[in-house]
Design an enzyme around this catalytic site. Structure first.
Site, PDB file in Angstrom:
ATOM      1  N   SER A 153       0.571  -1.253  -0.113  1.00 24.73           N
ATOM      2  CA  SER A 153      -0.082   0.159  -0.223  1.00 24.73           C
ATOM      3  C   SER A 153       0.735   1.242   0.113  1.00 24.73           C
ATOM      4  O   SER A 153       1.225   1.604  -0.826  1.00 24.73           O
ATOM      5  CB  SER A 153      -0.894  -0.039   1.104  1.00 24.73           C
ATOM      6  N   ASP A 280      -9.741  -4.320  -6.158  1.00 27.05           N
ATOM      7  CA  ASP A 280      -9.183  -3.146  -4.654  1.00 27.05           C
ATOM      8  C   ASP A 280      -9.755  -2.234  -4.889  1.00 27.05           C
ATOM      9  O   ASP A 280     -10.266  -1.485  -5.513  1.00 27.05           O
ATOM     10  CB  ASP A 280      -7.534  -2.666  -5.534  1.00 27.05           C
ATOM     11  N   HIS A 307      -7.466  -5.266  -1.310  1.00 23.03           N
ATOM     12  CA  HIS A 307      -6.408  -4.279  -1.155  1.00 23.03           C
ATOM     13  C   HIS A 307      -5.680  -5.384  -0.188  1.00 23.03           C
ATOM     14  O   HIS A 307      -5.889  -5.151   1.007  1.00 23.03           O
ATOM     15  CB  HIS A 307      -6.662  -2.655  -0.353  1.00 23.03           C
TER      16      HIS A 307
END
Length: 333
Positions: A153, A280, A307
């Protein structure tokens, strides 16, 4: 050797929802269900303080491998926003790499983990220089071995930017891999506000406010934010952060400051892989499809995964462990 691809990830039908994958990825339920092998990186782990330059101190944890006569190399792992070196996905990946003969260094960004008291200035996403400097310190402490970097991320975004700076900084970085990295922060902020379900923004804001409270407690003489500012939404509080704690002239300039969108990675010299999922709900896939990448940067878009999820089944293990390990192992002669 055939490397795994994102298209190879096919979870059972109940886990094919991007929302379920995302929610499970950081849940306490997942940590409870994971096999003990997913936390072996904690065994013999040494806490360390590393130099971020200009007096900045960052924390991390180093674990030496014991399964091979000789280390394959040094794997450095970056967590996501408001994660830490003890986030489930970091422990899981680190444990997998440790078993394959990699020494593992897990790095905390400023104000992550229990490090709020170390540096008076607040963390923000454009603090790439201190992370690159810390990588240089880590490389000096553990020399004469290949270094590979993986981030998740926001940590994936940091990994890509660190890889861009690596040659100029003299870092012996052989490879970088980013899982669901933030590509266009402005677009990502809009997605969390206007497209993603409300609970994603609520989740991140809860963790961010809790972190800011810890920072305020560590430096009570400072006033980082007014109470009214802390009650704002993600965009509002980020704008206050930019105005109070950065030199950027606007929120948009700050977001552009850590963007890797468009041609930002076109001059990348370090081999890299970007893995993301089409479903995502946090980082829109369109940003990845617009990237202009050189031949040494692999873009791999999986149909499923959410995600930073990529959870294979009810034992909560992740496809990304094998994916990262296979690519790290491929760089070692």
């Amino acid at each position: 050797m055939t490397l795994p691809k994102g298209k190879d990830f096919l979870p059972p039908a109940p886990l094919r929802s991007g929302h379920i994958q995302t929610m499970l990825s950081s849940s306490g339920v997942r940590r409870m269900l994971l096999p003990k092998a997913a936390q072996t990186v904690l065994q013999g782990s040494e806490p360390m303080m590393v130099d971020g330059g200009d007096g900045v101190r960052l924390t991390g944890a180093y674990t030496a491998q014991k399964t091979h006569p000789r280390s394959r190399g040094l794997a450095v792992l970056f967590h996501g926003w408001e994660g830490s070196v003890d986030s489930t996905y970091v422990l899981q990946t680190g444990s997998r790499l440790l078993g394959d003969g990699w020494d593992v260094f897990r790095l905390n960004f400023r104000d992550h983990g229990d490090s709020h008291h170390l540096n008076e200035a607040l963390f923000h996403s454009c603090r790439i220089d201190e992370v690159v400097h810390a990588l240089g310190d880590i490389a000096q402490r553990f020399p004469n071995r290949p270094m590979a970097l993986a981030g998740f991320s926001l940590g994936g975004n940091f990994a890509l930017r660190a890889a861009m700076q690596a040659p100029a900084a003299g870092l012996p970085l052989s490879y970088a891999l980013a899982v669901c990295p933030i590509i266009d922060p402005g677009e990502g902020l809009f997605s969390l506000e206007g497209q993603a379900p409300w609970f994603y923004q609520a989740y991140f804001m809860h963790k961010w406010r809790r972190s800011l409270q810890a920072k305020q407690a560590a430096f009570p003489h400072q006033q980082y934010f007014e109470l009214a500012e802390l009650k704002q939404n993600l965009r509002g509080l980020t704008a206050s952060l930019v105005a109070r704690h950065t030199n950027f002239a606007s929120l948009e300039a700050y977001l552009d400051g850590y963007s890797v969108a468009g041609r930002a990675l076109a001059d990348m010299h370090v081999p890299c892989t970007i893995l993301t999922a089409r479903d995502d709900p946090v980082i829109p896939v369109a940003a990845f499809e617009k990237l202009d990448l050189p031949a040494n940067v692999e873009l791999d878009i999986s149909p499923y995964g959410g995600h930073c999820g990529f959870i294979r089944g009810w034992n909560m293990t992740s496809f990304t462990d094998d994916y990262i390990a296979a690519r790290f192992n491929a760089i070692v002669p």
